[in-house]
Design a protein around this motif. Structure first.
Motif, PDB file in Angstrom:
ATOM      1  N   MET A  45       0.823  -1.166  -0.101  1.00 28.50           N
ATOM      2  CA  MET A  45       0.101  -0.157  -0.110  1.00 28.50           C
ATOM      3  C   MET A  45       0.700   1.506   0.222  1.00 28.50           C
ATOM      4  O   MET A  45       0.421   2.193  -0.543  1.00 28.50           O
ATOM      5  CB  MET A  45      -0.798  -0.071   1.310  1.00 28.50           C
ATOM      6  CG  MET A  45      -1.908  -1.112   1.234  1.00 28.50           C
ATOM      7  SD  MET A  45      -2.793  -1.296  -0.393  1.00 28.50           S
ATOM      8  CE  MET A  45      -4.111   0.055  -0.208  1.00 28.50           C
ATOM      9  N   ASP A  46       1.919   1.221   0.545  1.00 28.50           N
ATOM     10  CA  ASP A  46       2.891   2.538   0.889  1.00 28.50           C
ATOM     11  C   ASP A  46       3.491   2.651  -0.449  1.00 28.50           C
ATOM     12  O   ASP A  46       3.632   3.743  -0.879  1.00 28.50           O
ATOM     13  CB  ASP A  46       3.761   1.753   2.039  1.00 28.50           C
ATOM     14  CG  ASP A  46       4.582   3.233   2.611  1.00 28.50           C
ATOM     15  OD1 ASP A  46       4.219   4.400   2.147  1.00 28.50           O
ATOM     16  OD2 ASP A  46       5.498   3.182   3.416  1.00 28.50           O
ATOM     17  N   ASP A  47       4.109   1.556  -1.157  1.00 28.52           N
ATOM     18  CA  ASP A  47       5.147   1.730  -2.312  1.00 28.52           C
ATOM     19  C   ASP A  47       4.708   1.715  -3.451  1.00 28.52           C
ATOM     20  O   ASP A  47       4.985   2.600  -4.425  1.00 28.52           O
ATOM     21  CB  ASP A  47       6.439   0.631  -2.045  1.00 28.52           C
ATOM     22  CG  ASP A  47       7.292   0.832  -0.900  1.00 28.52           C
ATOM     23  OD1 ASP A  47       7.237   1.963  -0.307  1.00 28.52           O
ATOM     24  OD2 ASP A  47       8.049  -0.044  -0.586  1.00 28.52           O
ATOM     25  N   ARG A  48       3.507   0.822  -3.531  1.00 25.99           N
ATOM     26  CA  ARG A  48       3.094   0.329  -4.852  1.00 25.99           C
ATOM     27  C   ARG A  48       1.641   1.522  -5.060  1.00 25.99           C
ATOM     28  O   ARG A  48       1.409   1.865  -6.198  1.00 25.99           O
ATOM     29  CB  ARG A  48       2.586  -1.004  -4.982  1.00 25.99           C
ATOM     30  CG  ARG A  48       3.915  -1.818  -4.863  1.00 25.99           C
ATOM     31  CD  ARG A  48       4.961  -1.782  -6.132  1.00 25.99           C
ATOM     32  NE  ARG A  48       5.667  -2.999  -5.989  1.00 25.99           N
ATOM     33  CZ  ARG A  48       6.188  -3.606  -6.874  1.00 25.99           C
ATOM     34  NH1 ARG A  48       5.800  -3.265  -8.333  1.00 25.99           N
ATOM     35  NH2 ARG A  48       7.202  -4.485  -6.776  1.00 25.99           N
ATOM     36  N   ARG A  49       0.803   1.478  -4.110  1.00 20.31           N
ATOM     37  CA  ARG A  49      -0.393   2.153  -4.345  1.00 20.31           C
ATOM     38  C   ARG A  49      -0.374   3.456  -3.666  1.00 20.31           C
ATOM     39  O   ARG A  49      -1.293   4.197  -4.094  1.00 20.31           O
ATOM     40  CB  ARG A  49      -1.462   1.372  -3.374  1.00 20.31           C
ATOM     41  CG  ARG A  49      -1.794  -0.085  -3.723  1.00 20.31           C
ATOM     42  CD  ARG A  49      -2.795  -0.199  -4.904  1.00 20.31           C
ATOM     43  NE  ARG A  49      -3.203  -1.557  -4.769  1.00 20.31           N
ATOM     44  CZ  ARG A  49      -3.162  -2.188  -6.212  1.00 20.31           C
ATOM     45  NH1 ARG A  49      -2.809  -1.479  -7.345  1.00 20.31           N
ATOM     46  NH2 ARG A  49      -3.642  -3.669  -5.988  1.00 20.31           N
ATOM     47  N   LYS A  50       0.613   3.832  -3.097  1.00 21.92           N
ATOM     48  CA  LYS A  50       0.716   5.320  -2.338  1.00 21.92           C
ATOM     49  C   LYS A  50      -0.393   5.541  -1.633  1.00 21.92           C
ATOM     50  O   LYS A  50      -0.803   6.817  -1.656  1.00 21.92           O
ATOM     51  CB  LYS A  50       0.885   6.312  -3.747  1.00 21.92           C
ATOM     52  CG  LYS A  50       2.038   5.901  -4.631  1.00 21.92           C
ATOM     53  CD  LYS A  50       3.424   5.882  -3.693  1.00 21.92           C
ATOM     54  CE  LYS A  50       4.486   5.973  -4.843  1.00 21.92           C
ATOM     55  NZ  LYS A  50       5.699   4.991  -3.972  1.00 21.92           N
ATOM     56  N   ASP A  51      -1.146   4.564  -1.072  1.00 20.73           N
ATOM     57  CA  ASP A  51      -2.144   4.577  -0.091  1.00 20.73           C
ATOM     58  C   ASP A  51      -1.477   4.874   1.301  1.00 20.73           C
ATOM     59  O   ASP A  51      -1.354   3.776   2.025  1.00 20.73           O
ATOM     60  CB  ASP A  51      -3.099   3.447  -0.052  1.00 20.73           C
ATOM     61  CG  ASP A  51      -4.468   3.756   0.549  1.00 20.73           C
ATOM     62  OD1 ASP A  51      -4.128   4.729   1.569  1.00 20.73           O
ATOM     63  OD2 ASP A  51      -5.416   3.199   0.417  1.00 20.73           O
ATOM     64  N   HIS A  52      -0.907   5.803   1.645  1.00 20.62           N
ATOM     65  CA  HIS A  52      -0.217   6.170   2.828  1.00 20.62           C
ATOM     66  C   HIS A  52      -1.027   6.006   4.217  1.00 20.62           C
ATOM     67  O   HIS A  52      -0.515   5.684   5.255  1.00 20.62           O
ATOM     68  CB  HIS A  52       0.605   7.404   2.871  1.00 20.62           C
ATOM     69  CG  HIS A  52       1.486   7.477   1.841  1.00 20.62           C
ATOM     70  ND1 HIS A  52       2.687   6.546   1.336  1.00 20.62           N
ATOM     71  CD2 HIS A  52       1.610   8.551   0.514  1.00 20.62           C
ATOM     72  CE1 HIS A  52       3.169   6.873   0.354  1.00 20.62           C
ATOM     73  NE2 HIS A  52       2.632   8.018  -0.250  1.00 20.62           N
ATOM     74  N   ASP A  53      -2.311   6.294   4.140  1.00 18.95           N
ATOM     75  CA  ASP A  53      -3.336   6.231   5.208  1.00 18.95           C
ATOM     76  C   ASP A  53      -3.384   4.751   5.463  1.00 18.95           C
ATOM     77  O   ASP A  53      -3.229   4.289   6.702  1.00 18.95           O
ATOM     78  CB  ASP A  53      -4.486   6.899   4.981  1.00 18.95           C
ATOM     79  CG  ASP A  53      -4.619   8.434   4.638  1.00 18.95           C
ATOM     80  OD1 ASP A  53      -3.640   9.179   5.352  1.00 18.95           O
ATOM     81  OD2 ASP A  53      -5.273   8.880   4.122  1.00 18.95           O
ATOM     82  N   GLN A  54      -3.673   3.925   4.535  1.00 13.15           N
ATOM     83  CA  GLN A  54      -3.894   2.483   4.692  1.00 13.15           C
ATOM     84  C   GLN A  54      -2.524   2.039   5.248  1.00 13.15           C
ATOM     85  O   GLN A  54      -2.571   0.994   6.257  1.00 13.15           O
ATOM     86  CB  GLN A  54      -4.348   1.926   3.424  1.00 13.15           C
ATOM     87  CG  GLN A  54      -4.378   0.448   3.480  1.00 13.15           C
ATOM     88  CD  GLN A  54      -5.777  -0.145   3.927  1.00 13.15           C
ATOM     89  OE1 GLN A  54      -6.791   0.683   3.669  1.00 13.15           O
ATOM     90  NE2 GLN A  54      -5.746  -1.124   4.468  1.00 13.15           N
ATOM     91  N   ALA A  55      -1.572   2.315   4.809  1.00 12.82           N
ATOM     92  CA  ALA A  55      -0.217   1.653   4.890  1.00 12.82           C
ATOM     93  C   ALA A  55       0.124   1.917   6.425  1.00 12.82           C
ATOM     94  O   ALA A  55       0.518   1.225   7.175  1.00 12.82           O
ATOM     95  CB  ALA A  55       1.071   2.432   4.108  1.00 12.82           C
ATOM     96  N   GLN A  56       0.006   3.356   6.886  1.00 17.07           N
ATOM     97  CA  GLN A  56       0.208   3.607   8.190  1.00 17.07           C
ATOM     98  C   GLN A  56      -0.841   2.914   9.253  1.00 17.07           C
ATOM     99  O   GLN A  56      -0.382   2.523  10.184  1.00 17.07           O
ATOM    100  CB  GLN A  56      -0.046   5.182   8.539  1.00 17.07           C
ATOM    101  CG  GLN A  56       0.212   5.394   9.863  1.00 17.07           C
ATOM    102  CD  GLN A  56      -0.128   7.209   9.960  1.00 17.07           C
ATOM    103  OE1 GLN A  56      -0.041   7.978   8.980  1.00 17.07           O
ATOM    104  NE2 GLN A  56      -0.405   7.675  11.082  1.00 17.07           N
ATOM    105  N   SER A  57      -1.827   2.818   8.529  1.00 18.83           N
ATOM    106  CA  SER A  57      -2.746   2.099   9.763  1.00 18.83           C
ATOM    107  C   SER A  57      -2.438   0.486   9.949  1.00 18.83           C
ATOM    108  O   SER A  57      -2.446  -0.017  10.964  1.00 18.83           O
ATOM    109  CB  SER A  57      -4.020   1.812   8.890  1.00 18.83           C
ATOM    110  OG  SER A  57      -4.932   1.084   9.987  1.00 18.83           O
TER     111      SER A  57
END
Length: 139
Positions: A45-57
């Motif tokens: 989620m962080d690196d590929r999707r750039k969904d940092h909110d989801q990654a942080q969670s």
């Protein structure tokens, strides 16, 4: 866990992001606190999707499962530092990772870069760089 290993291979080697994400999510349905699945999905989620909110969670949930997971601590620190610009939280992650694994060169290097680039504490950065060099000599 086989689902996580296969998902990681699909993601890294085959570039099949959607399939990898599906496998990680399936692993989490079976074992919601599986730290490997949480970490792998967070990285995706962080690196590929750039969904940092989801990654942080996901990183934070992984830390609830294992508060001393150095990989999670370093990656969450990088997210706080580079994306959120939450330097206090980033530093806490690096400090905790360092406390848990003071002999890991990746921990030392990330912490050193933070001290150099963010805190402008060159003496602390230099000490961490020197420690990383010592560790690498023994590996």
């Amino acid at each position: 866990p086989p689902l996580c290993n296969y998902g990681a291979m699909l993601e890294r080697v085959r570039g099949k992001i959607d399939e990898a994400e599906g496998l990680y999510r399936r692993a989490l349905q079976l074992r919601p606190t599986d730290s490997t699945a949480l970490f792998n999905l967070a990285v995706l989620m962080d690196d590929r999707r750039k969904d940092h909110d989801q990654a942080q969670s996901l990183y934070r949930k992984a830390l609830e499962t294992d508060a001393e997971d150095v990989n999670v601590l370093v990656n969450l620190g990088l997210l706080y530092q580079n994306v959120r610009k939450s330097y206090g939280e980033a530093e806490q992650c690096y400090q905790k990772a360092y406390e848990v694994s003071p002999e890991r060169s990746d921990v030392l290097l990330n912490y050193a870069l933070f001290m150099e680039d963010v805190r402008a504490d060159l003496s602390a950065a230099e000490a961490l760089y020197q420690r990383a060099l010592e560790v690498d000599e023994h590996d």
